[in-house]
Write a protein that holds these residues in place. Structure first.
Motif, mmCIF file in Angstrom:
data_model
loop_
_atom_site.group_PDB
_atom_site.id
_atom_site.type_symbol
_atom_site.label_atom_id
_atom_site.label_comp_id
_atom_site.label_asym_id
_atom_site.label_seq_id
_atom_site.Cartn_x
_atom_site.Cartn_y
_atom_site.Cartn_z
ATOM 1 N N VAL A 42 0.844 -1.188 0.000
ATOM 2 C CA VAL A 42 0.000 0.000 0.000
ATOM 3 C C VAL A 42 0.888 1.250 0.000
ATOM 4 C CG1 VAL A 42 -1.938 -1.134 1.150
ATOM 5 C CG2 VAL A 42 -0.173 -0.053 2.524
ATOM 6 N N ASN A 43 0.309 2.358 -0.409
ATOM 7 C CA ASN A 43 1.058 3.604 -0.490
ATOM 8 C C ASN A 43 1.374 4.132 0.903
ATOM 9 O OD1 ASN A 43 2.116 6.108 -1.083
ATOM 10 N ND2 ASN A 43 0.506 6.669 -2.505
ATOM 11 N N ASN A 44 2.634 4.459 1.131
ATOM 12 C CA ASN A 44 3.049 5.194 2.320
ATOM 13 C C ASN A 44 4.271 6.031 1.937
ATOM 14 O OD1 ASN A 44 5.614 4.053 3.218
ATOM 15 N ND2 ASN A 44 4.480 2.237 3.821
ATOM 16 N N PRO A 45 4.548 7.118 2.667
ATOM 17 C CA PRO A 45 5.611 8.038 2.252
ATOM 18 C C PRO A 45 6.999 7.406 2.115
ATOM 19 C CG PRO A 45 4.224 9.093 3.888
ATOM 20 C CD PRO A 45 3.784 7.650 3.805
ATOM 21 N N ILE A 46 7.371 6.498 3.008
ATOM 22 C CA ILE A 46 8.708 5.893 2.932
ATOM 23 C C ILE A 46 8.855 5.053 1.666
ATOM 24 C CG2 ILE A 46 10.264 4.216 4.026
ATOM 25 C CD1 ILE A 46 10.210 6.912 5.421
ATOM 26 N N LEU A 47 7.861 4.237 1.361
ATOM 27 C CA LEU A 47 7.928 3.422 0.143
ATOM 28 C C LEU A 47 7.847 4.298 -1.108
ATOM 29 C CD1 LEU A 47 5.753 0.341 1.170
ATOM 30 C CD2 LEU A 47 8.246 0.467 0.946
ATOM 31 N N GLU A 48 7.110 5.392 -1.028
ATOM 32 C CA GLU A 48 7.034 6.312 -2.163
ATOM 33 C C GLU A 48 8.379 6.999 -2.389
ATOM 34 O OE1 GLU A 48 4.209 9.870 -3.943
ATOM 35 O OE2 GLU A 48 3.995 9.322 -1.832
ATOM 36 N N LEU A 49 9.028 7.456 -1.316
ATOM 37 C CA LEU A 49 10.358 8.063 -1.430
ATOM 38 C C LEU A 49 11.343 7.087 -2.073
ATOM 39 C CD1 LEU A 49 10.735 9.758 2.061
ATOM 40 C CD2 LEU A 49 10.784 10.952 -0.131
ATOM 41 N N ALA A 50 11.361 5.845 -1.577
ATOM 42 C CA ALA A 50 12.291 4.850 -2.103
ATOM 43 C C ALA A 50 12.014 4.557 -3.571
ATOM 44 C CB ALA A 50 12.226 3.571 -1.272
ATOM 45 N N SER A 51 10.749 4.423 -3.906
ATOM 46 C CA SER A 51 10.375 4.103 -5.284
ATOM 47 C C SER A 51 10.736 5.237 -6.236
ATOM 48 C CB SER A 51 8.879 3.812 -5.368
ATOM 49 O OG SER A 51 8.550 2.756 -4.507
ATOM 50 N N LEU A 52 10.437 6.463 -5.839
ATOM 51 C CA LEU A 52 10.775 7.604 -6.685
ATOM 52 C C LEU A 52 12.283 7.771 -6.831
ATOM 53 C CD1 LEU A 52 8.083 10.150 -5.458
ATOM 54 C CD2 LEU A 52 8.275 9.204 -7.774
ATOM 55 N N SER A 53 13.036 7.451 -5.784
ATOM 56 C CA SER A 53 14.499 7.573 -5.878
ATOM 57 C C SER A 53 15.080 6.564 -6.865
ATOM 58 C CB SER A 53 15.150 7.434 -4.500
ATOM 59 O OG SER A 53 15.060 6.120 -4.020
ATOM 60 N N LEU A 54 14.335 5.523 -7.158
ATOM 61 C CA LEU A 54 14.777 4.519 -8.135
ATOM 62 C C LEU A 54 14.925 5.128 -9.532
ATOM 63 C CD1 LEU A 54 15.526 1.555 -8.414
ATOM 64 C CD2 LEU A 54 13.100 1.027 -8.623
ATOM 65 N N TYR A 55 14.219 6.224 -9.811
ATOM 66 C CA TYR A 55 14.367 6.908 -11.103
ATOM 67 C C TYR A 55 15.814 7.346 -11.336
ATOM 68 C CZ TYR A 55 9.467 7.095 -12.451
ATOM 69 O OH TYR A 55 8.210 6.756 -12.857
ATOM 70 N N TYR A 56 16.525 7.674 -10.282
ATOM 71 C CA TYR A 56 17.933 8.075 -10.385
ATOM 72 C C TYR A 56 18.764 6.972 -11.038
ATOM 73 C CZ TYR A 56 22.551 9.651 -8.762
ATOM 74 O OH TYR A 56 23.864 10.060 -8.684
ATOM 75 N N TYR A 57 18.405 5.733 -10.770
ATOM 76 C CA TYR A 57 19.181 4.593 -11.248
ATOM 77 C C TYR A 57 18.717 4.052 -12.597
ATOM 78 C CZ TYR A 57 21.052 4.652 -6.573
ATOM 79 O OH TYR A 57 21.672 5.049 -5.425
ATOM 80 N N ILE A 58 17.468 4.273 -12.931
ATOM 81 C CA ILE A 58 16.955 3.670 -14.179
ATOM 82 C C ILE A 58 16.765 4.663 -15.310
ATOM 83 C CG2 ILE A 58 15.840 1.777 -12.943
ATOM 84 C CD1 ILE A 58 13.144 3.126 -13.499
ATOM 85 N N SER A 59 16.968 5.956 -15.042
ATOM 86 C CA SER A 59 16.741 6.963 -16.082
ATOM 87 C C SER A 59 17.847 8.019 -16.059
ATOM 88 C CB SER A 59 15.385 7.630 -15.874
ATOM 89 O OG SER A 59 15.227 8.684 -16.798
ATOM 90 N N SER A 60 18.571 8.122 -17.144
ATOM 91 C CA SER A 60 19.640 9.129 -17.212
ATOM 92 C C SER A 60 19.053 10.543 -17.116
ATOM 93 C CB SER A 60 20.442 8.975 -18.494
ATOM 94 O OG SER A 60 19.604 9.175 -19.620
ATOM 95 N N GLU A 61 17.815 10.728 -17.494
ATOM 96 C CA GLU A 61 17.149 12.037 -17.406
ATOM 97 C C GLU A 61 17.184 12.559 -15.970
ATOM 98 O OE1 GLU A 61 12.617 13.812 -17.824
ATOM 99 O OE2 GLU A 61 13.054 11.783 -18.474
ATOM 100 N N TYR A 62 17.043 11.669 -14.983
ATOM 101 C CA TYR A 62 17.013 12.081 -13.592
ATOM 102 C C TYR A 62 18.410 12.191 -13.002
ATOM 103 C CZ TYR A 62 11.985 11.578 -13.541
ATOM 104 O OH TYR A 62 10.656 11.738 -13.782
ATOM 105 N N SER A 63 19.311 11.299 -13.340
ATOM 106 C CA SER A 63 20.628 11.314 -12.705
ATOM 107 C C SER A 63 21.506 12.447 -13.222
ATOM 108 C CB SER A 63 21.331 9.963 -12.917
ATOM 109 O OG SER A 63 21.515 9.702 -14.281
ATOM 110 N N GLU A 64 21.250 12.965 -14.410
ATOM 111 C CA GLU A 64 22.066 14.038 -14.945
ATOM 112 C C GLU A 64 21.493 15.415 -14.674
ATOM 113 O OE1 GLU A 64 22.580 13.123 -19.073
ATOM 114 O OE2 GLU A 64 23.711 11.319 -18.641
ATOM 115 N N GLU A 65 20.219 15.494 -14.335
ATOM 116 C CA GLU A 65 19.566 16.791 -14.167
ATOM 117 C C GLU A 65 20.049 17.535 -12.941
ATOM 118 O OE1 GLU A 65 15.388 18.009 -12.506
ATOM 119 O OE2 GLU A 65 15.205 17.039 -14.451
ATOM 120 N N ILE A 66 20.279 16.819 -11.859
ATOM 121 C CA ILE A 66 20.614 17.494 -10.588
ATOM 122 C C ILE A 66 22.106 17.582 -10.427
ATOM 123 C CG2 ILE A 66 20.426 17.293 -8.097
ATOM 124 C CD1 ILE A 66 17.668 16.353 -8.412
#
Length: 167
Positions: A143-167
């Motif tokens: 189920v949705n909760n903030p900790i799991l949402e934070l972890a899941s969204l942070s996964l974009y850093y690893y699977i998408s160059s769009e996110y890891s290069e932007e910041i």
């Protein structure tokens, strides 16, 4: 933009994640109220947080665009046990482990069709899979909760160059 300023929350203080917020992926040092602190992975830099950052900081993280899609599968089965980071390069998983080890978590399915990134007692918790169009989707077998949402969204850093290069 590699530098950021504003306010921050530690992972357990996060109530919501908004467009423009930054999720810290790799620990970073900040100065707040004259005191030097280390923000762990899964911390949030957001105007909705309470602690002020005194100066510009370098952040390895994910800036939320607002169009990210995390699929929460829901929960039917109670599981309690150790969190296992199946993908060792996923640093936020280790903070998730520290926060959720031995906590009771509802999961939807005992098996999933995808690649597990984080599991609990050998049951997938966060996983990725391709949809019918071949696009990678991030799923949470709970189920949705903030900790799991934070972890899941942070996964974009690893699977998408769009996110890891932007910041």
């Amino acid at each position: 933009m590699p530098y950021s300023q504003g306010k921050f929350c530690f992972p357990l203080e996060v109530k919501e994640i908004r467009k423009g917020d930054i999720i810290v992926v790799k620990p970073t040092s900040v100065k707040s109220n004259g005191v030097q602190l280390v923000l762990p992975s899964l911390s949030l830099i957001s105007e909705s947080c309470n602690r002020k950052i005194d100066s510009l900081i370098w952040v390895d993280g994910v800036r939320i665009h607002g169009n990210e899609e995390i699929i929460f599968d829901g929960g039917k089965f109670k599981v309690q046990g150790k969190i296992k980071v199946e993908s060792p390069e996923f640093l936020p998983g280790y903070i998730l482990k520290k926060l959720l080890d031995d906590k009771e978590i509802l999961i939807n399915s005992l098996q999933v069709d995808g690649i597990p990134i984080v599991s609990i007692e050998n049951f997938p918790l966060i996983y990725i899979k391709r949809d019918t169009n071949g696009c990678l989707k991030i799923h949470v077998n709970s189920v949705n909760n903030p900790i799991l949402e934070l972890a899941s969204l942070s996964l974009y850093y690893y699977i998408s160059s769009e996110y890891s290069e932007e910041i």
